[in-house]
Every structure is written in C-alpha cells, then in structure tokens.
Design an enzyme around this catalytic site. Structure first.
Site, PDB file in Angstrom:
ATOM      1  N   THR A  22      -5.655 -23.468  50.057  1.00  0.00           N
ATOM      2  CA  THR A  22      -5.385 -22.303  50.902  1.00  0.00           C
ATOM      3  C   THR A  22      -6.683 -21.682  51.375  1.00  0.00           C
ATOM      4  N   GLY A  61      -6.203 -20.821  41.687  1.00  0.00           N
ATOM      5  CA  GLY A  61      -6.381 -20.254  40.369  1.00  0.00           C
ATOM      6  C   GLY A  61      -7.334 -20.998  39.471  1.00  0.00           C
ATOM      7  N   GLU A 304       2.795 -22.271  46.357  1.00  0.00           N
ATOM      8  CA  GLU A 304       3.593 -23.535  46.420  1.00  0.00           C
ATOM      9  C   GLU A 304       4.305 -23.437  47.547  1.00  0.00           C
TER      10      GLU A 304
HETATM   11  C1  LIG Z   1       0.929 -35.095  34.386  1.00  0.00           C
HETATM   12  C2  LIG Z   1       0.079 -33.953  34.640  1.00  0.00           C
HETATM   13  C3  LIG Z   1       1.090 -32.682  34.375  1.00  0.00           C
HETATM   14  C4  LIG Z   1       0.072 -31.342  34.800  1.00  0.00           C
HETATM   15  C5  LIG Z   1       1.003 -30.239  34.431  1.00  0.00           C
HETATM   16  C6  LIG Z   1       1.476 -29.339  35.740  1.00  0.00           C
HETATM   17  C7  LIG Z   1       2.414 -28.311  35.224  1.00  0.00           C
HETATM   18  C8  LIG Z   1       3.030 -27.676  36.328  1.00  0.00           C
HETATM   19  C9  LIG Z   1       3.703 -26.468  36.166  1.00  0.00           C
HETATM   20  C10 LIG Z   1       4.336 -25.804  36.999  1.00  0.00           C
HETATM   21  C11 LIG Z   1       3.631 -24.858  38.090  1.00  0.00           C
HETATM   22  C12 LIG Z   1       2.728 -23.872  37.106  1.00  0.00           C
HETATM   23  C13 LIG Z   1       2.530 -22.763  38.213  1.00  0.00           C
HETATM   24  C14 LIG Z   1       1.496 -22.999  39.186  1.00  0.00           C
HETATM   25  C15 LIG Z   1       0.675 -21.749  39.309  1.00  0.00           C
HETATM   26  C16 LIG Z   1       0.224 -21.569  40.898  1.00  0.00           C
HETATM   27  C17 LIG Z   1      -0.014 -22.701  41.613  1.00  0.00           C
HETATM   28  C18 LIG Z   1       0.170 -22.593  43.104  1.00  0.00           C
HETATM   29  C19 LIG Z   1      -0.827 -23.345  43.887  1.00  0.00           C
HETATM   30  C20 LIG Z   1      -0.511 -23.368  45.509  1.00  0.00           C
HETATM   31  O1  LIG Z   1       0.014 -22.270  45.902  1.00  0.00           O
HETATM   32  S1  LIG Z   1      -1.149 -24.638  46.161  1.00  0.00           S
HETATM   33  C21 LIG Z   1      -0.903 -24.528  48.001  1.00  0.00           C
HETATM   34  C22 LIG Z   1       0.484 -24.448  48.360  1.00  0.00           C
HETATM   35  N1  LIG Z   1       0.703 -24.434  49.753  1.00  0.00           N
HETATM   36  C23 LIG Z   1       1.779 -24.873  50.343  1.00  0.00           C
HETATM   37  O2  LIG Z   1       2.648 -25.220  49.683  1.00  0.00           O
HETATM   38  C24 LIG Z   1       1.603 -24.796  51.827  1.00  0.00           C
HETATM   39  C25 LIG Z   1       3.087 -24.888  52.341  1.00  0.00           C
HETATM   40  N2  LIG Z   1       3.018 -25.480  53.832  1.00  0.00           N
HETATM   41  C26 LIG Z   1       3.629 -26.644  53.955  1.00  0.00           C
HETATM   42  O3  LIG Z   1       4.157 -27.522  53.016  1.00  0.00           O
HETATM   43  C27 LIG Z   1       3.270 -27.389  55.352  1.00  0.00           C
HETATM   44  O4  LIG Z   1       2.310 -26.912  55.826  1.00  0.00           O
HETATM   45  C28 LIG Z   1       4.841 -27.178  56.082  1.00  0.00           C
HETATM   46  C29 LIG Z   1       5.413 -25.931  55.730  1.00  0.00           C
HETATM   47  C30 LIG Z   1       5.448 -28.492  55.718  1.00  0.00           C
HETATM   48  C31 LIG Z   1       4.532 -27.221  57.643  1.00  0.00           C
HETATM   49  O5  LIG Z   1       3.649 -27.748  57.965  1.00  0.00           O
HETATM   50  P1  LIG Z   1       3.624 -28.790  59.487  1.00  0.00           P
HETATM   51  O6  LIG Z   1       2.492 -29.844  59.679  1.00  0.00           O
HETATM   52  O7  LIG Z   1       4.205 -27.813  60.530  1.00  0.00           O
HETATM   53  O8  LIG Z   1       4.941 -29.639  59.253  1.00  0.00           O
HETATM   54  P2  LIG Z   1       6.133 -29.884  59.935  1.00  0.00           P
HETATM   55  O9  LIG Z   1       7.181 -28.810  59.679  1.00  0.00           O
HETATM   56  O10 LIG Z   1       5.794 -30.239  61.198  1.00  0.00           O
HETATM   57  O11 LIG Z   1       6.772 -31.192  59.160  1.00  0.00           O
HETATM   58  C32 LIG Z   1       6.034 -32.497  59.105  1.00  0.00           C
HETATM   59  C33 LIG Z   1       6.834 -33.332  58.642  1.00  0.00           C
HETATM   60  O12 LIG Z   1       6.206 -33.563  57.228  1.00  0.00           O
HETATM   61  C34 LIG Z   1       7.271 -33.389  56.284  1.00  0.00           C
HETATM   62  N3  LIG Z   1       6.849 -32.595  55.345  1.00  0.00           N
HETATM   63  C35 LIG Z   1       6.382 -31.442  55.227  1.00  0.00           C
HETATM   64  N4  LIG Z   1       5.628 -31.324  53.848  1.00  0.00           N
HETATM   65  C36 LIG Z   1       6.255 -32.298  53.144  1.00  0.00           C
HETATM   66  C37 LIG Z   1       5.910 -32.734  51.898  1.00  0.00           C
HETATM   67  N5  LIG Z   1       5.459 -31.770  50.950  1.00  0.00           N
HETATM   68  N6  LIG Z   1       6.654 -33.759  51.221  1.00  0.00           N
HETATM   69  C38 LIG Z   1       7.169 -34.639  52.363  1.00  0.00           C
HETATM   70  N7  LIG Z   1       7.445 -34.728  53.566  1.00  0.00           N
HETATM   71  C39 LIG Z   1       6.676 -33.386  54.125  1.00  0.00           C
HETATM   72  C40 LIG Z   1       8.399 -32.530  57.101  1.00  0.00           C
HETATM   73  O13 LIG Z   1       9.712 -32.953  56.626  1.00  0.00           O
HETATM   74  C41 LIG Z   1       8.477 -33.242  58.288  1.00  0.00           C
HETATM   75  O14 LIG Z   1       8.981 -34.434  58.597  1.00  0.00           O
HETATM   76  P3  LIG Z   1       9.694 -34.932  59.823  1.00  0.00           P
HETATM   77  O15 LIG Z   1      10.091 -36.126  59.601  1.00  0.00           O
HETATM   78  O16 LIG Z   1      11.039 -33.657  60.033  1.00  0.00           O
HETATM   79  O17 LIG Z   1       8.884 -34.642  60.938  1.00  0.00           O
HETATM   80  C1  LIG Z   2      -0.454 -16.029  42.313  1.00  0.00           C
HETATM   81  C2  LIG Z   2      -1.078 -16.944  43.468  1.00  0.00           C
HETATM   82  C3  LIG Z   2      -1.418 -18.164  43.182  1.00  0.00           C
HETATM   83  C4  LIG Z   2      -1.995 -19.152  44.121  1.00  0.00           C
HETATM   84  N1  LIG Z   2      -2.670 -20.240  43.680  1.00  0.00           N
HETATM   85  C5  LIG Z   2      -2.894 -20.989  44.867  1.00  0.00           C
HETATM   86  C6  LIG Z   2      -3.874 -22.149  44.277  1.00  0.00           C
HETATM   87  O1  LIG Z   2      -3.971 -22.505  43.338  1.00  0.00           O
HETATM   88  N2  LIG Z   2      -4.261 -23.066  45.183  1.00  0.00           N
HETATM   89  C7  LIG Z   2      -3.946 -22.884  46.569  1.00  0.00           C
HETATM   90  O2  LIG Z   2      -4.367 -23.591  47.499  1.00  0.00           O
HETATM   91  N3  LIG Z   2      -3.229 -21.620  46.969  1.00  0.00           N
HETATM   92  C8  LIG Z   2      -2.963 -20.805  46.083  1.00  0.00           C
HETATM   93  N4  LIG Z   2      -2.081 -19.755  46.561  1.00  0.00           N
HETATM   94  C9  LIG Z   2      -1.854 -19.631  47.721  1.00  0.00           C
HETATM   95  C10 LIG Z   2      -0.482 -19.613  48.340  1.00  0.00           C
HETATM   96  O3  LIG Z   2      -0.106 -20.964  48.430  1.00  0.00           O
HETATM   97  C11 LIG Z   2      -0.230 -19.285  49.685  1.00  0.00           C
HETATM   98  O4  LIG Z   2      -0.553 -17.876  49.562  1.00  0.00           O
HETATM   99  C12 LIG Z   2       1.254 -19.686  50.189  1.00  0.00           C
HETATM  100  O5  LIG Z   2       1.091 -20.923  50.494  1.00  0.00           O
HETATM  101  C13 LIG Z   2       1.609 -18.910  51.285  1.00  0.00           C
HETATM  102  O6  LIG Z   2       0.482 -18.777  52.566  1.00  0.00           O
HETATM  103  P1  LIG Z   2      -0.074 -17.433  52.907  1.00  0.00           P
HETATM  104  O7  LIG Z   2      -0.580 -16.438  51.979  1.00  0.00           O
HETATM  105  O8  LIG Z   2      -1.166 -17.847  54.135  1.00  0.00           O
HETATM  106  O9  LIG Z   2       0.941 -16.630  53.720  1.00  0.00           O
HETATM  107  P2  LIG Z   2       1.300 -17.175  55.378  1.00  0.00           P
HETATM  108  O10 LIG Z   2       1.638 -18.513  55.608  1.00  0.00           O
HETATM  109  O11 LIG Z   2       0.353 -16.241  56.157  1.00  0.00           O
HETATM  110  O12 LIG Z   2       2.660 -16.075  55.374  1.00  0.00           O
HETATM  111  C14 LIG Z   2       2.795 -14.991  55.680  1.00  0.00           C
HETATM  112  C15 LIG Z   2       4.136 -14.727  56.166  1.00  0.00           C
HETATM  113  O13 LIG Z   2       4.495 -15.170  57.495  1.00  0.00           O
HETATM  114  C16 LIG Z   2       5.564 -15.924  57.258  1.00  0.00           C
HETATM  115  N5  LIG Z   2       5.508 -17.524  58.227  1.00  0.00           N
HETATM  116  C17 LIG Z   2       4.258 -18.166  57.953  1.00  0.00           C
HETATM  117  N6  LIG Z   2       4.750 -19.326  58.784  1.00  0.00           N
HETATM  118  C18 LIG Z   2       5.699 -19.475  59.144  1.00  0.00           C
HETATM  119  C19 LIG Z   2       6.555 -20.158  59.930  1.00  0.00           C
HETATM  120  N7  LIG Z   2       6.398 -21.239  60.400  1.00  0.00           N
HETATM  121  N8  LIG Z   2       8.090 -19.853  60.263  1.00  0.00           N
HETATM  122  C20 LIG Z   2       8.633 -18.446  59.921  1.00  0.00           C
HETATM  123  N9  LIG Z   2       7.889 -17.708  58.915  1.00  0.00           N
HETATM  124  C21 LIG Z   2       6.379 -18.178  58.880  1.00  0.00           C
HETATM  125  C22 LIG Z   2       6.009 -16.308  55.904  1.00  0.00           C
HETATM  126  O14 LIG Z   2       7.349 -16.507  55.847  1.00  0.00           O
HETATM  127  C23 LIG Z   2       5.496 -14.941  55.308  1.00  0.00           C
HETATM  128  O15 LIG Z   2       6.460 -14.007  55.206  1.00  0.00           O
HETATM  129  C24 LIG Z   2      -1.754 -18.973  45.377  1.00  0.00           C
HETATM  130  C25 LIG Z   2      -1.189 -17.568  45.681  1.00  0.00           C
HETATM  131  C26 LIG Z   2      -0.466 -16.852  44.921  1.00  0.00           C
HETATM  132  C27 LIG Z   2       0.061 -15.555  45.227  1.00  0.00           C
END
Ligand SMILES: CCCCCCCCCCCCCCCCCCCC(=O)SCCNC(=O)CCNC(=O)[C@H](O)C(C)(C)COP(=O)(O)OP(=O)(O)OC[C@H]1O[C@@H](n2cnc3c(N)ncnc32)[C@H](O)[C@@H]1OP(=O)(O)O
Ligand SMILES: Cc1cc2nc3c(=O)[nH]c(=O)nc-3n(C[C@H](O)[C@H](O)[C@H](O)COP(=O)(O)OP(=O)(O)OC[C@H]3O[C@@H](n4cnc5c(N)ncnc54)[C@H](O)[C@@H]3O)c2cc1C
Length: 536
Positions: A22, A61, A304
């Site tokens: 992110t 994190g 996530e």
């Molecule tokens: C063995 C080791 C063990 C280690 C221990 C582990 C313990 C785990 C404990 C549990 C968790 C603990 C607590 C966690 C603490 C906080 C951690 C937080 C970390 C983060 O937040 S990391 C950042 C997370 N960010 C996101 O999730 C971003 C979200 N955005 C997206 O996923 C994509 O951008 C999105 C939404 C899909 C949109 O992208 P875009 O390019 O526009 O995609 P499309 O909609 O056009 O789709 C394209 C195509 O791809 C397919 N797709 C998308 N995502 C996936 C995926 N993840 N997997 C598979 N396929 C995917 C989608 O279906 C589309 O397919 P089509 O065929 O329809 O075209």
């Molecule tokens: C406690 C915490 C821990 C985190 N840890 C990590 C980490 O370890 N590593 C990491 O990489 N990230 C981490 N993140 C970041 C997290 O993954 C992002 O905040 C999350 O993916 C959302 O993205 P954003 O914050 O840019 O929100 P945005 O994507 O800007 O979303 C803001 C608003 O826009 C809306 N929106 C965005 N896109 C669309 C769409 N296509 N259609 C409709 N609505 C839409 C959403 O629904 C939401 O209401 C963490 C966040 C938090 C809060």
C-alpha cells in the site's frame, strides 16, 4: 534457491520483514501503485524509486522501527517496458546498527484508532539499488540481460492476499470468542435493576435482550471457526493444484475468500461492539479490553482488501458465473446453486429450508443485477457505468452468497462432527447452528419475503423459535465460553477474568494509574488554582 537464501534467515529472525504494498496514494488499485523498480542490465541491479509523495509506501505493519527487510510491491520496468506490479525482497536497515540504508526513508505514520503496537510505517526510495535476485522470481523472471519472462498466470502475484484473507476468517472466530467470553462472564457477574420488587437484582445475563446481543457472537465464533477450517482446506487444495500448474480453481477460491473475509470481519467488528455496549460503562474501560478488541476487529474490515472492494470482487465472479451458467456451462461448486431454475418451493421453517432460502436470495439478487446491467447497457450506458450504478445491489448479492456459504458450511460440518460427540455436546452445538441460522433469517427477512415463499406466519414462528433457543442456550452459556479455554493473561480483561472478581480488578487497575500517584494532582496548582484566582 531464493527460498533457500531468504527463508532460513527469516525463520531464525535475522530477517524481520513486512509486506510493503500500500502507498499513500493507492491501497486498493494495485495496478496504480507508483513505486518503480527499473532494471539496469549493466550492473544487473534494480533501481527502486518513489517518484512522488503518493508513491511512498504507507501502512505496512512493523515498517517504522521493527523490520529490517520488506517485500516491496513495485512497477517493474525493463528495457523501457512497464511489466506491471511485482514483489521484491529488499533490505531497508543495516543488520547490525538497524540504521536505515542510504537511499531509504522510513518512519512512523502516527497514532491510529487501535493496533498501537504495530508501528505501521512509511517508506520511500531515492534511486535505491538492489541486486537482480531481489525480485521474487517464483512466477515471473527478469534475466541478466533484462529479458522479462512473464508468469504463466499474472494473478499469482496476488496470491499472498488470498492466503491472508483465508487466515483472517479464522482470526475473526478467535476475536469473537474473546469478546463473547468477556461479555458473557461479566453478564453472569453483573446484577442490575429490580423487575420483581420482592426478589434480588438479577444477573443481566437473564435479560433476554442481553442474550439477543451476546449469543449471536458466541454462535458466530463457532460458525467462523468451522467455515475458516473449510476455507483453509480449500486453499490447500487449490494451492496444490497451482503447484502442478493447474489454476482452474483459483478464481473460485479468490471469490469465496473475498466475500468470507468481508462478511466475517464486518460481523466480528459489529458483534464485538455489541459485546462492549452490553457491558455498560465498564465495557468502555480500556481495562475491559473490549475497546481494544473492537479496534483490532474493525481494522480487519479495511486491511487485506477493503470490504466493499472485496464484495465487488465476489460479485464480479457471481455475475460471470450467471452469464456462464446461462449458456449451459458448468459452474464451480460454491456457485452451482445459481443455476437452480426449479420453481420456488413451499417455505419450510427448517435449517435446510432457510439455507435453501438464502441461496434463492443470492441467485435472485444476482439475476436482478445482471438484468439491470443488461438494461442499462442496452440503453447506451457503458458497462463500467452500468456496473457502478448497480454496485449497491452487487454488494448485497455478494453478502447473500457469503451468508449462504457460511450457513451451509456451519450446518454440514457440525452435523458431520456430531456423530463423534457426546449427545449433550452435540445438542448444544446444534442449538448454536439453529440460533445462527434463525438469527440471520430474521435479520434478512425482507430478502426472504422478496425471493422465497416465506409467509407472515412463518416469520412469526421463526421469531418464536429464536426466543425459545435463547432460553435453551442460557443454562450452558457460561460453560460454552469457558470451553474456549482462554487464559486470563490472554483475555487481558478486568471484566472477563475467570474468577469473576470484576469490581476488585477494576479498582486495582484504576489505582495503577499515575494520575492517582498523589492526592492533589499538579494540574491544580498549574491551572485550576490560578484560574479560580482569576490569574489565567
Ligand atoms: C507459513 C507462514 C505462516 C505465517 C503466519 C501468517 C499468519 C496470518 C494471520 C492472519 C492475518 C493477521 C493479521 C494481519 C495484519 C494486517 C495485514 C494487512 C496487510 C495488508 O493490508 S496488505 C495490502 C492488502 N491490499 C489489498 O488487498 C489490495 C486490494 N486490491 C486488490 O486485491 C485488487 O487491486 C483488486 C481489488 C482485485 C482490483 O484490482 P484490478 O487489477 O482492478 O483487478 P480486477 O478487478 O480488474 O480483476 C483482475 C482479475 O484478477 C482477479 N484477481 C484479483 N485479485 C485476485 C487474487 N487475489 N487472486 C486471484 N485472482 C485475483 C480478478 O478476479 C480478475 O479476474 P477476471 O478473470 O475476472 O478478470
Ligand atoms: C491496521 C492496518 C494495517 C495495514 N497493514 C498493511 C500492511 O502490512 N501492508 C500493506 O501493504 N497495507 C497495509 N494496510 C493498508 C490496507 O491494505 C489498505 O488500507 C486497504 O487495502 C485499503 O486501501 P486504501 O486505504 O487505499 O483505501 P481506498 O482503496 O482508497 O478505499 C477508500 C474507499 O474507496 C472505496 N473504493 C475504492 N476502490 C473502489 C472500487 N473499485 N469500487 C468501489 N469502491 C471503491 C472503498 O470501498 C473505500 O470505501 C493496512 C491498513 C490498516 C488499517
């Protein structure tokens, strides 16, 4: 051999890492990430750069002061071509001094709602060079001369997120068990009000409204634990197929992981908040642990994958499945019910009847979304705009699909396990399945009225079933939370401790406050007294 290089050092904690994806400007839209990794064939290195402020990594994190390495997700450029986002493992701090390396800007992002111990950080690169083998090359590669070898499946880059989303479902089961344990134990200790003048104040756990607030959290913990186990088994199976090059089941896993992560985190956050509020003022104390627990669970609605975005991902899969099924093509097991074209059956107030009802709701909502999108497109609206205009309904369809999956999985898994349980235990678990199912039927009765043959008398009967279940579960409630077997050190709660000494613990914690160190706080002399004397 990259795994041989990095994994042992990570396991023995020489490497402390984080996942830096992110950025200040992008979290959801990964294709919009701005950090660049440009390959230099002359030195066989990648040059990492943050070209703008919004390119700074923001949130990872442990990034601020703990991690000395991180996985950086960056736009890979080679031979003048941008190949999209790819992961790189990057050392950011000196392993001896822990100083940030030259060209690396890293720090703390500041106070947050909760998760205060996570030292979430920011990270910027100023033309920071890393060796070619920093690019994680399991899926795609860059050869020494800069030739890009694309992954057999570009979506594998997103695999980490699927894994964490799968784990989060089980995480929510755990957090709900903590919240339910604290609130139910407190409700057994707390006596309040006198509904019957000639009787002592009752336990607040005997108020049916209190049972309504809390028993769903208890039942949801079991529902999410069972569903999380099913989802993990599915993940392992899909990953095994991926290892042998078969990606056919990945789309289904992605879709079901998205909606289950979204629904279980939203439910957990709202139910933990209900646990807090059910404990009155003492639930608002940090020492109860409930405010902190709420902060942790509500964060999961964002990290996530923000919940709305994930529900729309599942909706994308459901719409595609509807279109595929309408052409007679087979659907994935979790979506196959969408093609049930049989007439809507007579409503049955049974578990199977309610589960079938939720599948009807989901299929009906998906069909309505497809019809609305088709109608808008035929009127000349672009597909993207038609999608956006239908998106509120798409999210609702996703939620209904997710609920149908949880209901069916919870019922099936408990029924399967019940044969090996003692009859009393099996009975109590069946009561929790029944309560969970009827609770959600009542919560979504509007949808059931729209898409099934449920009638008013059925709803009245369900309400009575629900209230009867609260009464049946009440005698076992404390035993059920004790069965989570959460130690006091883990609960970390003045209200949830096993010995029930709530008032003594609240006072013990209060007296630890530094504000109680002296009878007259210095604020009196510095501010109050001068103010009272008109000197401020
Ligand atoms: C063995 C080791 C063990 C280690 C221990 C582990 C313990 C785990 C404990 C549990 C968790 C603990 C607590 C966690 C603490 C906080 C951690 C937080 C970390 C983060 O937040 S990391 C950042 C997370 N960010 C996101 O999730 C971003 C979200 N955005 C997206 O996923 C994509 O951008 C999105 C939404 C899909 C949109 O992208 P875009 O390019 O526009 O995609 P499309 O909609 O056009 O789709 C394209 C195509 O791809 C397919 N797709 C998308 N995502 C996936 C995926 N993840 N997997 C598979 N396929 C995917 C989608 O279906 C589309 O397919 P089509 O065929 O329809 O075209
Ligand atoms: C406690 C915490 C821990 C985190 N840890 C990590 C980490 O370890 N590593 C990491 O990489 N990230 C981490 N993140 C970041 C997290 O993954 C992002 O905040 C999350 O993916 C959302 O993205 P954003 O914050 O840019 O929100 P945005 O994507 O800007 O979303 C803001 C608003 O826009 C809306 N929106 C965005 N896109 C669309 C769409 N296509 N259609 C409709 N609505 C839409 C959403 O629904 C939401 O209401 C963490 C966040 C938090 C809060």
């Amino acid at each position: 051999e990259q795994q041989e290089k990095w994994v042992p050092r990570a396991v023995n904690m020489e490497i402390i890492g984080t996942y830096a994806q992110t950025e200040l400007g992008h979290g959801t839209f990964l294709r919009g990430l701005e950090t660049t990794a440009t390959y230099d064939p002359n030195t066989e290195e990648f040059v990492l750069n943050s070209p703008t402020l919004t390119a700074y990594k923001w949130w990872p994190g442990g990034l601020a002061h703990t991690a000395n390495h991180c996985v950086v997700v960056a736009q890979l450029h080679s031979k003048g071509v941008n190949h999209g986002v790819h992961p790189f493992i990057v050392q950011i701090r000196d392993e001896d001094t822990h100083m940030p390396l030259p060209g690396v800007k890293v720090g703390e992002i500041g106070p947050k709602l909760s998760f205060s111990t996570a030292n979430n950080g920011f990270l910027g690169f100023d033309n920071f060079r890393v060796p070619r083998d920093s690019m994680l090359m399991k899926n795609a590669q860059v050869l020494k001369d800069g030739t890009y070898v694309k992954s057999r499946l570009s979506k594998l880059t997103y695999g980490t997120m699927v894994f964490i989303r799968v784990m989060i479902v089980t995480d929510m089961a755990y957090y709900l068990s903590v919240g339910a344990t604290i609130a139910i134990r407190y409700s057994a200790v707390r006596h309040q009000s006198k509904p019957k003048e000639n009787e002592p104040e009752p336990q607040i756990l005997d108020y049916v409204t209190q049972q309504h607030k809390l028993f769903i959290a208890l039942a949801s913990s079991h529902a999410f634990r069972v569903t999380g186990q099913w989802l993990w088994t599915t993940f392992v199976r899909v990953n095994k197929a991926l290892t042998s090059g078969n990606a056919d089941t990945l789309p289904e896993l992605h879709a079901v992981a998205c909606c289950l992560k979204a629904v279980t985190t939203r439910d957990a956050a709202s139910m933990v908040e209900a646990c807090r509020m059910s404990c009155g003022g003492h639930g608002y104390m940090t020492s109860s642990y409930l405010p902190i627990l709420y902060g942790i669970t509500t964060a999961a609605c964002t990290y996530e994958g923000e919940n709305t975005v994930l529900l729309l991902q599942t909706a994308r899969s459901l719409v595609k499945a509807w279109q595929k099924g309408s052409k007679g093509k087979p659907l994935s097991p979790t979506e196959a019910y969408l093609m049930d074209k049989s007439p809507v059956p007579k409503w049955e107030n049974t578990l199977d009847g309610i589960i079938a009802g939720f599948r009807r709701v989901s299929a009906g909502k998906v069909q309505d979304c497809v019809s609305k999108i088709d109608k808008l497109v035929k009127m000349g609206t672009s597909y993207e705009d038609a999608w956006n205009q239908t998106s509120v309904r798409l999210v609702a369809a996703s939620e209904a699909h997710s609920r149908a999956v949880i209901l069916a999985t919870f019922r099936a898994e408990v029924s399967r396990a019940a044969a090996a349980l003692s009859p009393p235990l099996a009975r109590v678990l069946h009561q929790l399945v029944h309560l969970y199912t009827v609770y959600w039927a009542l919560e979504r009765v509007g949808d059931l009225l729209l898409y099934t043959s449920i009638a008013e008398r059925d709803v009245q009967e369900l309400q009575q079933q629900y209230e009867d279940l609260l009464q049946k579960i009440r005698p076992n409630t404390v035993g059920l939370v004790d069965a989570f077997d959460l130690r006091d050190e883990i609960l970390n709660s003045t209200l949830g401790a096993y010995d029930g000494r709530v008032y003594e613990r609240l006072m013990e914690e209060a007296l630890k406050s530094p504000l109680n160190a002296e009878p007259v706080n210095q604020s009196f002399h510095k501010y109050l007294k001068p103010f009272m004397q008109g000197k401020l």
